[in-house]
Design a protein around this motif. Structure first.
Motif, PDB file in Angstrom:
ATOM      1  N   LEU A 106      -4.874   5.551   0.131  1.00 60.24           N
ATOM      2  CA  LEU A 106      -3.815   4.539   0.075  1.00 60.24           C
ATOM      3  C   LEU A 106      -4.087   3.627  -1.106  1.00 60.24           C
ATOM      4  O   LEU A 106      -5.158   3.053  -1.222  1.00 60.24           O
ATOM      5  N   LEU A 107      -3.096   3.522  -1.996  1.00 59.87           N
ATOM      6  CA  LEU A 107      -3.306   2.755  -3.218  1.00 59.87           C
ATOM      7  C   LEU A 107      -2.403   1.529  -3.239  1.00 59.87           C
ATOM      8  O   LEU A 107      -1.247   1.591  -2.826  1.00 59.87           O
ATOM      9  N   GLU A 108      -2.983   0.437  -3.741  1.00 58.34           N
ATOM     10  CA  GLU A 108      -2.175  -0.766  -3.934  1.00 58.34           C
ATOM     11  C   GLU A 108      -1.309  -0.539  -5.162  1.00 58.34           C
ATOM     12  O   GLU A 108      -1.816  -0.178  -6.221  1.00 58.34           O
ATOM     13  N   SER A 109      -0.017  -0.708  -5.026  1.00 61.53           N
ATOM     14  CA  SER A 109       0.862  -0.442  -6.161  1.00 61.53           C
ATOM     15  C   SER A 109       2.194  -1.151  -5.926  1.00 61.53           C
ATOM     16  O   SER A 109       2.648  -1.261  -4.787  1.00 61.53           O
ATOM     17  N   PRO A 110       2.826  -1.642  -6.979  1.00 65.54           N
ATOM     18  CA  PRO A 110       4.068  -2.398  -6.784  1.00 65.54           C
ATOM     19  C   PRO A 110       5.327  -1.531  -6.791  1.00 65.54           C
ATOM     20  O   PRO A 110       6.369  -1.971  -7.240  1.00 65.54           O
ATOM     21  N   GLU A 111       5.227  -0.299  -6.318  1.00 65.54           N
ATOM     22  CA  GLU A 111       6.395   0.599  -6.366  1.00 65.54           C
ATOM     23  C   GLU A 111       7.511   0.080  -5.441  1.00 65.54           C
ATOM     24  O   GLU A 111       7.244  -0.280  -4.298  1.00 65.54           O
ATOM     25  N   ARG A 128       0.846  -1.194   0.000  1.00 61.38           N
ATOM     26  CA  ARG A 128       0.000   0.000   0.000  1.00 61.38           C
ATOM     27  C   ARG A 128       0.883   1.247   0.000  1.00 61.38           C
ATOM     28  O   ARG A 128       1.837   1.349   0.765  1.00 61.38           O
ATOM     29  N   ILE A 129       0.534   2.166  -0.880  1.00 59.73           N
ATOM     30  CA  ILE A 129       1.350   3.368  -1.060  1.00 59.73           C
ATOM     31  C   ILE A 129       0.520   4.608  -0.703  1.00 59.73           C
ATOM     32  O   ILE A 129      -0.654   4.701  -1.069  1.00 59.73           O
ATOM     33  N   LEU A 130       1.198   5.504  -0.018  1.00 59.61           N
ATOM     34  CA  LEU A 130       0.624   6.839   0.152  1.00 59.61           C
ATOM     35  C   LEU A 130       1.411   7.756  -0.783  1.00 59.61           C
ATOM     36  O   LEU A 130       2.611   7.979  -0.564  1.00 59.61           O
ATOM     37  N   PHE A 131       0.774   8.228  -1.863  1.00 56.00           N
ATOM     38  CA  PHE A 131       1.481   9.104  -2.799  1.00 56.00           C
ATOM     39  C   PHE A 131       1.538  10.519  -2.231  1.00 56.00           C
ATOM     40  O   PHE A 131       0.565  11.007  -1.649  1.00 56.00           O
ATOM     41  N   SER A 132       2.693  11.162  -2.411  1.00 53.45           N
ATOM     42  CA  SER A 132       2.891  12.472  -1.762  1.00 53.45           C
ATOM     43  C   SER A 132       1.914  13.528  -2.272  1.00 53.45           C
ATOM     44  O   SER A 132       1.602  14.475  -1.554  1.00 53.45           O
ATOM     45  N   ASP A 133       1.405  13.366  -3.519  1.00 49.96           N
ATOM     46  CA  ASP A 133       0.453  14.380  -3.995  1.00 49.96           C
ATOM     47  C   ASP A 133      -0.908  14.253  -3.294  1.00 49.96           C
ATOM     48  O   ASP A 133      -1.780  15.097  -3.476  1.00 49.96           O
ATOM     49  N   LYS A 134      -1.039  13.212  -2.495  1.00 52.41           N
ATOM     50  CA  LYS A 134      -2.289  13.069  -1.736  1.00 52.41           C
ATOM     51  C   LYS A 134      -2.122  13.538  -0.279  1.00 52.41           C
ATOM     52  O   LYS A 134      -3.052  13.461   0.521  1.00 52.41           O
ATOM     53  N   LEU A 135      -0.908  13.996   0.040  1.00 48.38           N
ATOM     54  CA  LEU A 135      -0.643  14.334   1.439  1.00 48.38           C
ATOM     55  C   LEU A 135      -1.527  15.477   1.939  1.00 48.38           C
ATOM     56  O   LEU A 135      -2.012  15.449   3.072  1.00 48.38           O
ATOM     57  N   ILE A 142       5.751   3.709   1.028  1.00 50.09           N
ATOM     58  CA  ILE A 142       5.121   2.421   1.318  1.00 50.09           C
ATOM     59  C   ILE A 142       4.708   2.446   2.789  1.00 50.09           C
ATOM     60  O   ILE A 142       5.492   2.858   3.651  1.00 50.09           O
ATOM     61  N   VAL A 143       3.482   2.032   3.051  1.00 49.60           N
ATOM     62  CA  VAL A 143       2.935   2.141   4.405  1.00 49.60           C
ATOM     63  C   VAL A 143       3.018   0.803   5.132  1.00 49.60           C
ATOM     64  O   VAL A 143       2.541  -0.217   4.627  1.00 49.60           O
ATOM     65  N   GLU A 144       3.655   0.798   6.302  1.00 53.22           N
ATOM     66  CA  GLU A 144       3.656  -0.399   7.156  1.00 53.22           C
ATOM     67  C   GLU A 144       3.063  -0.004   8.500  1.00 53.22           C
ATOM     68  O   GLU A 144       3.702   0.715   9.276  1.00 53.22           O
ATOM     69  N   GLU A 145       1.850  -0.468   8.745  1.00 51.52           N
ATOM     70  CA  GLU A 145       1.213  -0.131  10.034  1.00 51.52           C
ATOM     71  C   GLU A 145       1.737  -1.084  11.098  1.00 51.52           C
ATOM     72  O   GLU A 145       1.830  -2.287  10.883  1.00 51.52           O
ATOM     73  N   LEU A 146       2.102  -0.536  12.238  1.00 52.38           N
ATOM     74  CA  LEU A 146       2.780  -1.346  13.251  1.00 52.38           C
ATOM     75  C   LEU A 146       1.929  -1.577  14.492  1.00 52.38           C
ATOM     76  O   LEU A 146       2.087  -2.574  15.172  1.00 52.38           O
ATOM     77  N   ARG A 155      -2.930   1.853  12.863  1.00 51.89           N
ATOM     78  CA  ARG A 155      -3.970   1.367  11.931  1.00 51.89           C
ATOM     79  C   ARG A 155      -5.198   2.278  11.971  1.00 51.89           C
ATOM     80  O   ARG A 155      -5.762   2.621  10.941  1.00 51.89           O
ATOM     81  N   GLU A 156      -5.573   2.674  13.174  1.00 50.08           N
ATOM     82  CA  GLU A 156      -6.750   3.562  13.313  1.00 50.08           C
ATOM     83  C   GLU A 156      -6.515   4.887  12.584  1.00 50.08           C
ATOM     84  O   GLU A 156      -7.389   5.381  11.873  1.00 50.08           O
ATOM     85  N   ALA A 157      -5.336   5.442  12.759  1.00 45.82           N
ATOM     86  CA  ALA A 157      -5.047   6.744  12.139  1.00 45.82           C
ATOM     87  C   ALA A 157      -5.029   6.627  10.616  1.00 45.82           C
ATOM     88  O   ALA A 157      -5.494   7.526   9.906  1.00 45.82           O
ATOM     89  N   PHE A 158      -4.497   5.520  10.104  1.00 45.91           N
ATOM     90  CA  PHE A 158      -4.425   5.375   8.654  1.00 45.91           C
ATOM     91  C   PHE A 158      -5.743   4.895   8.057  1.00 45.91           C
ATOM     92  O   PHE A 158      -5.957   5.034   6.852  1.00 45.91           O
ATOM     93  N   ALA A 159      -6.643   4.354   8.905  1.00 51.28           N
ATOM     94  CA  ALA A 159      -7.977   4.008   8.416  1.00 51.28           C
ATOM     95  C   ALA A 159      -8.715   5.283   8.000  1.00 51.28           C
ATOM     96  O   ALA A 159      -9.512   5.285   7.057  1.00 51.28           O
ATOM     97  N   ILE A 160      -8.395   6.387   8.680  1.00 57.32           N
ATOM     98  CA  ILE A 160      -9.041   7.665   8.368  1.00 57.32           C
ATOM     99  C   ILE A 160      -8.727   8.101   6.941  1.00 57.32           C
ATOM    100  O   ILE A 160      -9.538   8.722   6.264  1.00 57.32           O
ATOM    101  N   ILE A 161      -7.539   7.755   6.480  1.00 57.72           N
ATOM    102  CA  ILE A 161      -7.125   8.208   5.135  1.00 57.72           C
ATOM    103  C   ILE A 161      -7.037   7.032   4.153  1.00 57.72           C
ATOM    104  O   ILE A 161      -6.341   7.121   3.133  1.00 57.72           O
ATOM    105  N   SER A 162      -7.728   5.951   4.465  1.00 63.42           N
ATOM    106  CA  SER A 162      -7.573   4.730   3.648  1.00 63.42           C
ATOM    107  C   SER A 162      -7.919   4.964   2.181  1.00 63.42           C
ATOM    108  O   SER A 162      -7.360   4.327   1.296  1.00 63.42           O
ATOM    109  N   GLU A 163      -8.823   5.919   1.917  1.00 65.57           N
ATOM    110  CA  GLU A 163      -9.197   6.170   0.519  1.00 65.57           C
ATOM    111  C   GLU A 163      -8.022   6.679  -0.320  1.00 65.57           C
ATOM    112  O   GLU A 163      -8.046   6.620  -1.542  1.00 65.57           O
TER     113      GLU A 163
END
Lengths: 276, 335
Positions: free
Chosen positions: B187-192, B3-10, B168-172, B177-185
């Motif tokens: 987070l994109l699956e991508s093989p970067e 799962r990737i968080l692209f910087s243009d979505k920050l 690349i996002v690694e929830e620990l 997980r709760e904080a990143f659930a807020i922005i899950s929309e």
């Protein structure tokens, strides 16, 4: 390089013949652009001496380390003209005996470093007077001009913002050769003159007290400014205060070891009446 | 797939977190210094520096903090306790050394007394570490057996992807997980592929140093005087340190009313150990520097089984006389 090599030889000779017990200079630091203080007591240590244009720290504060000069033996020290002025002030304020200090003077233009003639402060008198009469034209930085254009309210806000970063680590004080007080006013807590807290008021109190305490004593060596870990432009405050003292009292700090401290002496014919 | 968080979505993420009630904090490059500070937009964050000038600790343990205010009247004393500011926050883009610093200090602040100021902030903060892809001459996390992508103290680990297009996002942890659930929309699956973390060379052998420090004979070694001769006794190393935690409690005001505050204090200062009598058990700078090293690598691990250093290198980076923990431990390794 020639200056450095000559000085290495001189230091070795003076150590060997017992003229000095130690020399304080510079050596390579942890990165290529850094220099760190060096205490030379042996010939091997003298080989570590580095002297180039990046040697900026005014080392004179080390001379007032407790006990260093109490055996009356001489200590050598590498100093730029500002550092030599510091020796004069420390002597004038009875913090050291100038005759115990052997000066290895140097200055630099661009990357070139050159020795200054003389070993005792007295021998630099002509040079220091010339600097007073023909001060180096410091290229004023953009920040200086920005402050010049401000009115009192804007200046106050500017400094409040700058001081808000202060963490009261006292690196400015510890790096300053003039801050030799065994007990600084901020360390005094009976009574507590100055808030120890690093909040707006406490930071203001500290920085303003220091600026006034250094008026007529600061030689603008830049130690405080370089030491500040949060980059408060302390040089601008101290430069301004030095100019005020020069304009108001024709006092240029550190001209001789017997020069009267400007704010700790008075004249009977002083035109100001309020203090008499 | 990762799962990737692209910087243009920050920017969107920051807005989303903020509307969910979180204060968003991250590395900011100000005119004079860099530090962790609250931001309103993702574009206010600056990920270009190796690490901010000021450490993360001050967001949990500020340089000055009011504890109690008091008013003394003829027959009574009124006190009002301050509590730390409430509110959840996400700290986006900490360095691994800074996040580790928090974990190192946790046992200290919870040992015999649970410091509510520290723990309330700890419990309300989500720590998002970004693995380092560059370092400088002063970084030394690996010498402390940590790493540029250490997960210590972190709730989420991000690994930068090529061209700095995102992470690349690694929830620990659950909190992460709760904080990143807020922005899950966003987070994109991508093989970067991730940019490899930077290799930070080991500067000293920690075990050798610790063994030397633990030997009581070395307490009075000449080494301490030699290594600290040029120390000018300022507190910049301790105040910029992500793990140094000493504080003093001061009453500000007068006999009748005032505020009791908790202020940073430093073992570098002579006043730190000065007795009322005038006697000072640590009367020289060498004794004070020895204390700092002994505390970090001998006493603190003796009590909490962890060294009180995360290898950020700020002590050496900022030292006005080019000293620091690195040089001291390097010299000890040679003894």
């Amino acid at each position: 390089m020639i200056t450095q090599e000559r000085y290495r030889t001189t230091v070795k000779e003076l150590l060997a013949n017992g003229s000095i017990k130690m020399a304080i200079g510079y050596r390579l630091g942890s990165t290529p652009d850094r220099r760190r203080p060096l205490f030379i007591r042996t010939s091997e240590e003298a080989d570590q001496l580095v002297l180039d244009s990046t040697c900026m720290t005014n080392l004179s504060g080390y001379l007032v380390t407790e006990g260093l000069l109490s055996d009356e033996k001489k200590v050598g020290i590498f100093l730029r003209p500002e550092g030599i002025r510091s020796i004069n002030i420390l002597a004038a304020e009875y913090q050291l005996n100038a005759d115990q200090i052997v000066i290895f003077g140097f200055d630099s233009t661009g990357r070139d470093v050159r020795p200054l003639d003389g070993r005792n402060v007295g021998e630099f008198s002509k040079l220091l007077n010339e600097i007073k009469e023909h001060p180096l034209q410091i290229v004023k930085e953009p920040l200086h001009w920005r402050i010049e254009k401000m009115n009192a309210k804007e200046r106050f806000d500017f400094w409040q913002e700058e001081f808000s970063r202060c963490i009261k680590c006292y690196a400015c004080r510890q790096a300053c050769p003039m801050c030799y007080c065994r007990r600084c006013i901020v360390d005094s807590n009976q009574p507590q003159w100055i808030n120890t807290s690093s909040h707006t008021l406490g930071n203001f109190e500290w920085n303003i007290v220091r600026a006034f305490h250094l008026s007529g004593r600061c030689v603008q060596c830049g130690n405080c400014d370089r030491a500040c870990p949060v980059n408060i432009p302390l040089r601008l405050i101290n430069q301004r205060m030095a100019n005020e003292v020069l304009d108001g009292f024709d006092h240029f700090a550190g001209l001789s070891p017997t020069q009267e401290p400007v704010l700790a002496s008075f004249k009977k014919d002083d035109t100001e009446t309020f203090i008499l | 797939m990762t799962r990737i968080l692209f910087s243009d979505k920050l920017d969107n993420c920051v807005a989303k977190w903020r509307s969910a009630g979180l204060t968003v904090i991250g590395p900011v490059q100000e005119e004079a210094i860099s530090r962790y500070a609250a931001v309103e937009k993702g574009t206010d964050l600056s990920f270009g520096t190796v690490l901010p000038d000021r450490s993360l600790k001050e967001l949990f343990f500020p340089q000055t903090e009011p504890m109690t205010s008091y008013t003394i009247k003829k027959n009574e004393i009124e006190t009002t306790d301050f509590t730390p500011p409430q509110g959840k926050r996400i700290i986006f883009g900490t360095r691994a050394c800074d996040a580790s610093g928090l974990a190192i200090d946790d046992p200290l602040f919870g040992w015999d007394y649970k410091d509510e100021f520290w723990f309330q902030r700890r419990n309300e903060s989500v720590i998002v570490t970004i693995a380092c892809t560059k370092s400088d001459d002063f970084c030394m996390c690996t010498s402390l057996k940590l790493a540029p992508d250490s997960t210590k103290g972190a709730d989420v680990l991000l690994r930068p992807i090529v061209k700095n297009k995102g992470w690349i996002v690694e929830e620990l942890t659950e909190r992460g997980r709760e904080a990143f659930a807020i922005i899950s929309e966003y987070l994109l699956e991508s093989p970067e592929p991730a940019i490899p973390t930077v290799i930070v060379p080991e500067k000293f052998n920690l075990d050798t140093c610790v063994a030397w420090l633990q030997n009581p004979e070395n307490f009075d070694s000449k080494f301490w005087k030699e290594i600290s001769m040029r120390c000018i006794g300022c507190a910049s190393c301790t105040y910029l340190c992500p793990t140094c935690h000493c504080f003093d409690i001061q009453d500000e005001g007068d006999t009748y009313s005032g505020i009791r505050r908790k202020n940073w204090d430093s073992c570098s200062f002579a006043l730190f150990t000065m007795h009322t009598s005038g006697h000072n058990p640590r009367s020289t700078q060498s004794a004070r520097w020895r204390q700092r090293i002994m505390h970090k690598f001998n006493y603190f691990p003796g009590k909490f089984s962890v060294n009180s250093c995360s290898g950020c290198g700020r002590c050496s980076r900022q030292c006005p006389v080019d000293m620091g923990i690195t040089e001291t431990l390097q010299e000890i390794s040679k003894l």
